[in-house]
Design a protein around this motif. Structure first.
Motif, short mmCIF file in Angstrom:
data_model
loop_
_atom_site.label_atom_id
_atom_site.label_comp_id
_atom_site.label_asym_id
_atom_site.label_seq_id
_atom_site.Cartn_x
_atom_site.Cartn_y
_atom_site.Cartn_z
N PHE A 24 17.08 5.49 6.81
CA PHE A 24 17.29 4.68 8.01
C PHE A 24 17.57 3.25 7.58
O PHE A 24 17.32 2.86 6.43
CB PHE A 24 16.06 4.75 8.94
N ASN A 25 18.11 2.46 8.49
CA ASN A 25 18.42 1.07 8.20
C ASN A 25 17.17 0.20 8.32
O ASN A 25 16.40 0.36 9.26
CB ASN A 25 19.49 0.54 9.18
N TRP A 26 17.00 -0.69 7.36
CA TRP A 26 15.90 -1.65 7.39
C TRP A 26 16.29 -2.87 6.57
O TRP A 26 17.10 -2.79 5.65
CB TRP A 26 14.59 -1.03 6.90
N ASP A 27 15.74 -4.02 6.96
CA ASP A 27 16.00 -5.29 6.26
C ASP A 27 14.81 -5.74 5.43
O ASP A 27 14.97 -6.31 4.35
CB ASP A 27 16.32 -6.40 7.27
N LYS A 28 13.62 -5.53 5.99
CA LYS A 28 12.38 -5.95 5.34
C LYS A 28 11.32 -4.89 5.58
O LYS A 28 11.35 -4.18 6.58
CB LYS A 28 11.85 -7.27 5.94
N ALA A 29 10.37 -4.84 4.64
CA ALA A 29 9.20 -3.97 4.81
C ALA A 29 7.98 -4.75 4.35
O ALA A 29 8.03 -5.47 3.35
CB ALA A 29 9.35 -2.68 4.02
N PHE A 30 6.89 -4.59 5.08
CA PHE A 30 5.65 -5.29 4.77
C PHE A 30 4.56 -4.26 4.50
O PHE A 30 4.41 -3.29 5.25
CB PHE A 30 5.23 -6.18 5.94
N LEU A 31 3.80 -4.50 3.44
CA LEU A 31 2.70 -3.63 3.06
C LEU A 31 1.38 -4.29 3.43
O LEU A 31 1.10 -5.42 3.00
CB LEU A 31 2.75 -3.38 1.55
N PHE A 32 0.58 -3.60 4.23
CA PHE A 32 -0.70 -4.13 4.68
C PHE A 32 -1.84 -3.34 4.06
O PHE A 32 -1.81 -2.10 4.03
CB PHE A 32 -0.79 -4.11 6.21
N THR A 33 -2.82 -4.07 3.59
CA THR A 33 -3.98 -3.47 2.92
C THR A 33 -4.98 -2.94 3.95
O THR A 33 -4.93 -3.31 5.12
CB THR A 33 -4.68 -4.52 2.04
N PRO A 34 -5.90 -2.09 3.48
CA PRO A 34 -6.97 -1.64 4.38
C PRO A 34 -7.68 -2.83 5.02
O PRO A 34 -7.79 -3.91 4.41
CB PRO A 34 -7.91 -0.88 3.44
N TYR A 35 -8.13 -2.63 6.23
CA TYR A 35 -8.87 -3.61 7.03
C TYR A 35 -8.02 -4.81 7.48
O TYR A 35 -8.57 -5.82 7.91
CB TYR A 35 -10.13 -4.11 6.31
N SER A 36 -6.69 -4.71 7.41
CA SER A 36 -5.84 -5.81 7.89
C SER A 36 -5.98 -5.93 9.41
O SER A 36 -5.76 -4.96 10.13
CB SER A 36 -4.37 -5.56 7.54
N PRO A 37 -6.34 -7.12 9.90
CA PRO A 37 -6.48 -7.29 11.35
C PRO A 37 -5.13 -7.33 12.06
O PRO A 37 -4.10 -7.73 11.48
CB PRO A 37 -7.21 -8.62 11.50
N GLN A 38 -5.13 -6.92 13.30
CA GLN A 38 -3.93 -6.88 14.14
C GLN A 38 -3.21 -8.23 14.14
O GLN A 38 -1.99 -8.30 14.01
CB GLN A 38 -4.31 -6.48 15.57
N GLU A 39 -3.96 -9.32 14.26
CA GLU A 39 -3.35 -10.66 14.32
C GLU A 39 -2.59 -10.97 13.03
O GLU A 39 -1.52 -11.56 13.06
CB GLU A 39 -4.42 -11.73 14.55
N HIS A 40 -3.15 -10.59 11.89
CA HIS A 40 -2.51 -10.82 10.60
C HIS A 40 -1.20 -10.03 10.50
O HIS A 40 -0.18 -10.55 10.02
CB HIS A 40 -3.45 -10.45 9.46
#
Length: 133
Positions: free
Chosen positions: A52-68
């Motif tokens: 699929f098409n994508w420009d950026k991807a972000f990797l979030f660690t365990p316990y990452s809060p919604q706001e972050h």
């Protein structure tokens, strides 16, 4: 009767606002799982696994809060994985433009993942490093 007519559309509106518009990509999850399962692998090249098409991807660690998560993405994203309360997965969210289009829950499988010092991945800079413990 009038109250019911008012509350039904309101209920649908609230349900729709609470869900993410991005797709949970289980095929990509399975591909990543297979790579991590082979202990000889020390990296995952994400672009070679995506269809699929994508420009950026972000990797979030365990316990990452919604706001972050929303701050990093720069867009609204209602986390369906509930990662803020989990330590068994990493969350990988793909953007096309300013819209979250796909996400993956990466099972830890006795490993931690990192993009090293990069803030995000791109199709030309797409390596996630696997550190086993």
């Amino acid at each position: 009767m009038k109250k019911t007519i008012f509350f039904i559309p309101l209920l649908f509106l609230l349900i729709g606002c609470g869900q993410s518009n991005s797709e949970h990509n289980k095929d990509l999850e399975n591909s990543i799982f297979s790579i991590v399962e082979d202990e000889d692998n020390s990296k995952i090249e994400i672009d070679s696994l995506t269809s699929f098409n994508w420009d950026k991807a972000f990797l979030f660690t365990p316990y990452s809060p919604q706001e972050h998560i929303e701050e990093e993405l720069g867009t609204d994203f209602k986390d369906p994985s509930n990662i803020s309360m989990r330590d068994d997965i990493y969350l990988l969210v793909f953007l096309e433009g300013d819209k979250a289009v796909q996400y993956v829950e990466m099972e830890r499988q006795g490993a931690d993942f990192s993009t090293e010092e990069k803030g995000h991945l791109t199709p030309s800079n797409d390596v996630i490093h696997i550190k086993r413990y």
